[in-house]
Design an enzyme around this catalytic site. Structure first.
Site, PDB file in Angstrom:
ATOM      1  N   ASP A 178       0.827  -1.206   0.000  1.00 53.71           N
ATOM      2  CA  ASP A 178       0.000   0.000   0.000  1.00 53.71           C
ATOM      3  C   ASP A 178       0.862   1.256   0.000  1.00 53.71           C
ATOM      4  O   ASP A 178       1.987   1.239   0.516  1.00 53.71           O
ATOM      5  CB  ASP A 178      -0.867   0.043   1.270  1.00 53.71           C
ATOM      6  CG  ASP A 178      -1.933  -1.038   1.293  1.00 53.71           C
ATOM      7  OD1 ASP A 178      -1.986  -1.847   0.351  1.00 53.71           O
ATOM      8  OD2 ASP A 178      -2.705  -1.072   2.272  1.00 53.71           O
ATOM      9  N   ASP A 179       0.293   2.329  -0.513  1.00 54.95           N
ATOM     10  CA  ASP A 179       0.761   3.720  -0.335  1.00 54.95           C
ATOM     11  C   ASP A 179       1.793   4.203  -1.351  1.00 54.95           C
ATOM     12  O   ASP A 179       2.204   5.349  -1.297  1.00 54.95           O
ATOM     13  CB  ASP A 179       1.323   3.991   1.084  1.00 54.95           C
ATOM     14  CG  ASP A 179       0.266   3.816   2.167  1.00 54.95           C
ATOM     15  OD1 ASP A 179      -0.897   3.520   1.822  1.00 54.95           O
ATOM     16  OD2 ASP A 179       0.609   3.964   3.351  1.00 54.95           O
TER      17      ASP A 179
ATOM     18  N   HIS B 252      -5.206   9.393   0.115  1.00 49.23           N
ATOM     19  CA  HIS B 252      -5.117   8.580   1.332  1.00 49.23           C
ATOM     20  C   HIS B 252      -6.087   9.049   2.406  1.00 49.23           C
ATOM     21  O   HIS B 252      -5.714   9.363   3.539  1.00 49.23           O
ATOM     22  CB  HIS B 252      -3.680   8.568   1.875  1.00 49.23           C
ATOM     23  CG  HIS B 252      -3.370   7.310   2.629  1.00 49.23           C
ATOM     24  ND1 HIS B 252      -3.388   7.242   3.993  1.00 49.23           N
ATOM     25  CD2 HIS B 252      -3.075   6.053   2.212  1.00 49.23           C
ATOM     26  CE1 HIS B 252      -3.085   6.008   4.390  1.00 49.23           C
ATOM     27  NE2 HIS B 252      -2.898   5.264   3.319  1.00 49.23           N
TER      28      HIS B 252
ATOM     29  N   HIS C  28      -6.220   3.158  -3.930  1.00 50.70           N
ATOM     30  CA  HIS C  28      -6.087   3.398  -2.487  1.00 50.70           C
ATOM     31  C   HIS C  28      -6.454   4.858  -2.189  1.00 50.70           C
ATOM     32  O   HIS C  28      -5.837   5.499  -1.337  1.00 50.70           O
ATOM     33  CB  HIS C  28      -4.647   3.067  -2.087  1.00 50.70           C
ATOM     34  CG  HIS C  28      -4.421   2.818  -0.612  1.00 50.70           C
ATOM     35  ND1 HIS C  28      -5.186   1.960   0.141  1.00 50.70           N
ATOM     36  CD2 HIS C  28      -3.472   3.307   0.249  1.00 50.70           C
ATOM     37  CE1 HIS C  28      -4.720   1.938   1.392  1.00 50.70           C
ATOM     38  NE2 HIS C  28      -3.698   2.755   1.483  1.00 50.70           N
TER      39      HIS C  28
ATOM     40  N   HIS D  46       3.842  -2.127   3.133  1.00 45.67           N
ATOM     41  CA  HIS D  46       3.742  -0.757   2.611  1.00 45.67           C
ATOM     42  C   HIS D  46       5.012  -0.404   1.849  1.00 45.67           C
ATOM     43  O   HIS D  46       6.115  -0.570   2.383  1.00 45.67           O
ATOM     44  CB  HIS D  46       3.545   0.244   3.754  1.00 45.67           C
ATOM     45  CG  HIS D  46       2.226   0.067   4.443  1.00 45.67           C
ATOM     46  ND1 HIS D  46       2.021  -0.900   5.396  1.00 45.67           N
ATOM     47  CD2 HIS D  46       1.041   0.719   4.287  1.00 45.67           C
ATOM     48  CE1 HIS D  46       0.759  -0.830   5.805  1.00 45.67           C
ATOM     49  NE2 HIS D  46       0.141   0.140   5.157  1.00 45.67           N
TER      50      HIS D  46
END
Ligand code: ZN
Length: 213
Positions: free
Chosen positions: A32-33, A87, A83, A182
């Protein structure tokens, strides 16, 4: 946050994806991210060593900033998911704003796809795992499938040692587990230590690594 998701939570939200199919020795690594230049290419390199495929839940802003890395992820055969654009925490965001932000991320990603490719599987993972039911429903109406996870490595938690993060994963993995890492600055220190160990350990135990379908 618990490392492994209790069965009751999965039962409450049956329309969200918590695990892959349990029949085969397959793990679903997710990141993620990203994408970010200091971390994502390193992840791709590690995955490449083990012929592992994974799923990257990208932040729209980062895709806009680093479209080349986003395209590299896809060209190397990995799956990308949404995503949100910036955020957002769904619990603290109005439904309208959340949906608009997520659609903006989708548009950014569509604009930056490598030539001749298209989105086959619109996957969405809510940042922080926090999403209101009504937001999830709206996204499902837009065609997204909401992907949660089986196991959180907690790589982002700087109070945890890499050894503890690795144990979180090793103690909880089952065939079909979806594991959260991540590709971010915050998680970099722990993630860079544990990812090679996870790849090595499960490859040696006869597992393979696939992107989510
Ligand atoms: Zn996130």
């Amino acid at each position: 946050m618990r490392e492994r998701i209790p069965a009751i939570i999965k039962w409450i939200y049956p329309r969200r994806i918590w695990d892959g199919p349990a029949g085969e020795k397959v793990l679903y690594l997710t990141f993620d991210d990203g994408p970010v230049p200091q971390v994502t290419p390193w992840v791709l390199e590690q995955l490449g060593k083990y012929n592992a495929k994974a799923t990257f839940f990208c932040i729209g802003e980062n895709v806009e900033r680093y479209p080349e890395i986003f395209r590299q992820v896809i060209k190397e055969g990995h799956v990308v998911g949404n995503h949100t654009y910036s955020h957002l925490n769904g619990w603290k965001t109005s439904v309208e704003e959340y949906i608009q932000n997520s659609l903006q991320a989708r548009e950014t990603m569509e604009n930056e796809l490598p030539q001749g490719t298209e989105f086959k599987n619109p996957l969405f993972r809510p940042p922080y795992g926090r999403i209101k039911n009504v937001q999830a429903k709206r996204l499902q109406q837009e065609g997204f499938r909401i992907v949660m996870w089986s196991i959180v490595s907690r790589d982002y938690d700087r109070t945890l040692s890499p050894e503890k993060c690795l144990q979180n994963v090793l103690n909880n993995v089952r065939p079909g587990s979806i594991i959260v890492f991540h590709d971010s600055f915050k998680a970099e220190k722990n993630m860079k230590k544990i990812l090679p160990e996870v790849l090595k350990h499960y490859k040696n135990s006869g597992f393979c690594f696939k992107g989510l379908k």
